[in-house]
Design a protein around this motif. Structure first.
Motif, mmCIF file in Angstrom:
data_model
loop_
_atom_site.group_PDB
_atom_site.id
_atom_site.type_symbol
_atom_site.label_atom_id
_atom_site.label_comp_id
_atom_site.label_asym_id
_atom_site.label_seq_id
_atom_site.Cartn_x
_atom_site.Cartn_y
_atom_site.Cartn_z
ATOM 1 N N TYR A 1 0.839 -1.212 0.000
ATOM 2 C CA TYR A 1 0.000 0.000 0.000
ATOM 3 C C TYR A 1 0.873 1.260 0.000
ATOM 4 C CZ TYR A 1 -3.392 3.515 1.400
ATOM 5 O OH TYR A 1 -4.164 4.641 1.447
ATOM 6 N N ASN A 2 1.859 1.293 0.881
ATOM 7 C CA ASN A 2 2.718 2.472 0.967
ATOM 8 C C ASN A 2 3.599 2.625 -0.265
ATOM 9 O OD1 ASN A 2 1.655 3.142 3.414
ATOM 10 N ND2 ASN A 2 3.417 2.471 4.634
ATOM 11 N N ARG A 3 4.054 1.488 -0.826
ATOM 12 C CA ARG A 3 4.861 1.574 -2.054
ATOM 13 C C ARG A 3 4.029 2.162 -3.186
ATOM 14 N NH1 ARG A 3 7.134 -3.393 -0.365
ATOM 15 N NH2 ARG A 3 5.635 -4.560 -1.643
ATOM 16 N N ASN A 4 2.765 1.739 -3.277
ATOM 17 C CA ASN A 4 1.874 2.258 -4.304
ATOM 18 C C ASN A 4 1.602 3.756 -4.079
ATOM 19 O OD1 ASN A 4 0.035 1.775 -6.600
ATOM 20 N ND2 ASN A 4 -1.565 2.282 -5.120
ATOM 21 N N LEU A 5 1.459 4.127 -2.806
ATOM 22 C CA LEU A 5 1.255 5.539 -2.457
ATOM 23 C C LEU A 5 2.471 6.369 -2.853
ATOM 24 C CD1 LEU A 5 -0.972 7.196 -0.989
ATOM 25 C CD2 LEU A 5 0.353 6.916 1.110
ATOM 26 N N ASP A 6 3.642 5.815 -2.652
ATOM 27 C CA ASP A 6 4.878 6.527 -2.990
ATOM 28 C C ASP A 6 5.024 6.678 -4.501
ATOM 29 O OD1 ASP A 6 7.453 7.680 -1.990
ATOM 30 O OD2 ASP A 6 8.277 6.108 -3.279
ATOM 31 N N VAL A 7 4.664 5.639 -5.239
ATOM 32 C CA VAL A 7 4.758 5.686 -6.707
ATOM 33 C C VAL A 7 3.856 6.779 -7.275
ATOM 34 C CG1 VAL A 7 4.177 4.446 -8.827
ATOM 35 C CG2 VAL A 7 5.470 3.294 -7.029
ATOM 36 N N ASN A 8 2.632 6.881 -6.720
ATOM 37 C CA ASN A 8 1.647 7.814 -7.277
ATOM 38 C C ASN A 8 1.685 9.212 -6.679
ATOM 39 O OD1 ASN A 8 0.311 6.004 -9.137
ATOM 40 N ND2 ASN A 8 -0.578 4.988 -7.357
ATOM 41 N N PHE A 9 2.076 9.321 -5.380
ATOM 42 C CA PHE A 9 1.925 10.621 -4.720
ATOM 43 C C PHE A 9 3.182 11.164 -4.070
ATOM 44 C CE2 PHE A 9 -2.418 9.028 -4.999
ATOM 45 C CZ PHE A 9 -2.997 10.102 -5.649
ATOM 46 N N ASN A 10 4.327 10.501 -4.278
ATOM 47 C CA ASN A 10 5.573 11.175 -3.968
ATOM 48 C C ASN A 10 5.553 12.480 -4.773
ATOM 49 O OD1 ASN A 10 8.342 12.078 -4.537
ATOM 50 N ND2 ASN A 10 8.952 10.252 -3.417
ATOM 51 N N PRO A 11 5.747 13.652 -4.146
ATOM 52 C CA PRO A 11 5.601 14.927 -4.871
ATOM 53 C C PRO A 11 6.383 14.998 -6.171
ATOM 54 C CG PRO A 11 5.835 15.344 -2.533
ATOM 55 C CD PRO A 11 6.060 13.864 -2.724
ATOM 56 N N ASN A 12 7.577 14.419 -6.196
ATOM 57 C CA ASN A 12 8.377 14.439 -7.430
ATOM 58 C C ASN A 12 7.703 13.619 -8.527
ATOM 59 O OD1 ASN A 12 10.407 16.021 -6.242
ATOM 60 N ND2 ASN A 12 11.429 14.214 -5.417
ATOM 61 N N ASN A 13 7.201 12.436 -8.146
ATOM 62 C CA ASN A 13 6.500 11.594 -9.121
ATOM 63 C C ASN A 13 5.205 12.254 -9.580
ATOM 64 O OD1 ASN A 13 8.502 9.738 -8.687
ATOM 65 N ND2 ASN A 13 7.284 8.424 -7.349
ATOM 66 N N LEU A 14 4.495 12.865 -8.615
ATOM 67 C CA LEU A 14 3.226 13.510 -8.920
ATOM 68 C C LEU A 14 3.426 14.652 -9.924
ATOM 69 C CD1 LEU A 14 0.199 13.704 -8.309
ATOM 70 C CD2 LEU A 14 0.755 15.220 -6.402
ATOM 71 N N LEU A 15 4.458 15.459 -9.707
ATOM 72 C CA LEU A 15 4.759 16.569 -10.622
ATOM 73 C C LEU A 15 5.005 16.051 -12.036
ATOM 74 C CD1 LEU A 15 5.406 19.572 -11.129
ATOM 75 C CD2 LEU A 15 7.767 19.089 -10.430
#
Length: 358
Positions: free
Chosen positions: A257-271
């Motif tokens: 769950y957290n890995r998926n959250l990081d992939v999609n919503f890490n600010p750098n990835n999100l940008l």
């Protein structure tokens, strides 16, 4: 100059919607409805100074001529406020501040949808932080710019209404169905799926952060947004979205769950993802608006049409594509920001001045 009473009353109504609104705002009115006159009405009826920013020097000169004319409405002659100042977009971008900060004024920006570059956004944001300035956008083809600038929509006038009030001529419309080729269909589906995926990822986050919808949130995450009169960079907005979605830099990445959250919503990835999505939106629009299939159909129709034909296109790129592909010397092209080029006569030769200069 005698004004058409019916048309002028509509223009007065549009101007009143602007004058009655105290915040930064914009109107979306169909082309040829008379945004110049609407600007003059606003500048003549309010008590503040008025600056109108137009796309080019040619537009500026035409507006200045119109401003000097004497008009007649309901058999009564009058002139618009002669103190209205008119500048070009280039002046706005180069000078930034066009008037002293101690003066209250309305800044009317024509074709505001074309101010979609960081330089243009930065120039406008200089005024958004000034309490004595109100921004008024004029457009007939709205895009993300009014959303990013946080302007309120105060009036809309569509094509049908423009026809009904004789701003534009009525017409018989024939729909010519065109089919995308298999590659274009695949690309369209590909872009649409990626756009939908990113929109769905946000869920109801846009409500938590005070945005109109997820699309406006995506634009903010990729291009930034004017918030409370200040231009906020995209990276900062991405940080806010990431926190709202539960991301933090201390996430335990040992679970899915957290890995998926990081992939999609890490600010750098999100940008980066939101930049890709806005690029996909542009690519999808380009695929529809500027497709070579349209160009080929236009060329095919021109062979059958007799007499003079006017071709109106939705984009400058489509106009250029048609111009380049029509095999006929008796064809011209014009749009407001067209680059300098030689003019050719019907004999195919470059037209020259008396001294022989092209």
């Amino acid at each position: 100059m005698n004004l058409n009473n019916d048309k002028f009353e509509i223009q007065l109504k549009i101007a009143k919607s602007i004058l009655d609104h105290t915040n930064n705002c914009y109107i979306n009115v169909y082309p040829r409805v008379g945004k110049s006159l609407i600007s003059f009405i606003v500048g003549s009826k309010n008590k503040k100074n008025t600056i109108i920013v137009v796309p080019t020097e040619l537009h500026k000169n035409e507006m200045l001529k119109e401003l000097q004319k004497e008009y007649v409405y309901n058999d009564i002659p009058f002139k618009f406020n002669q103190k209205i100042q008119i500048y070009t977009k280039a002046s706005l971008l180069e000078l930034n501040v066009l008037t002293p900060r101690d003066q209250k004024f309305d800044l009317i920006i024509d074709e505001i949808h074309k101010y979609d570059t960081p330089l243009a956004m930065s120039a406008i944001s200089n005024y958004l932080v000034m309490e004595n300035v109100r921004i008024i956008g004029m457009t007939g083809t709205p895009n993300s710019v009014p959303i990013v600038l946080n302007l309120d929509l105060v009036y809309t006038l569509n094509e049908q209404t423009a026809v009904e009030h004789n701003f534009i001529a009525n017409s018989i419309e024939y729909a010519v169905p065109l089919q995308l080729n298999s590659k274009d269909k695949e690309d369209y589906v590909f872009y649409s799926e990626l756009i939908s995926k990113q929109l769905n990822l946000f869920k109801e986050t846009y409500k938590l952060l005070g945005y109109k919808d997820n699309l406006s949130l995506i634009y903010a995450c990729s291009k930034g947004k004017i918030i409370d009169g200040v231009y906020v960079r995209a990276g900062i907005i991405c940080n806010d979205v990431a926190k709202a979605m539960g991301w933090s830099n201390t996430l335990d990445l040992t679970n899915d769950y957290n890995r998926n959250l990081d992939v999609n919503f890490n600010p750098n990835n999100l940008l980066e993802n939101c930049k890709k999505v806005t690029a996909f939106i542009d690519n999808r629009n380009n695929l529809i608006f500027n497709n070579i299939i349209k160009v080929n159909k236009v060329c095919e129709l021109l062979v059958e049409l007799k007499g003079t034909t006017l071709i109106f296109t939705g984009t400058k790129k489509l106009a250029e594509l048609i111009y380049q592909n029509v095999n006929n010397n008796k064809v011209g092209i014009y749009y407001s920001s067209m680059p300098t080029r030689f003019c050719y006569g019907i004999d195919g030769k470059i037209i020259c001045k008396k001294d022989g200069t092209p």
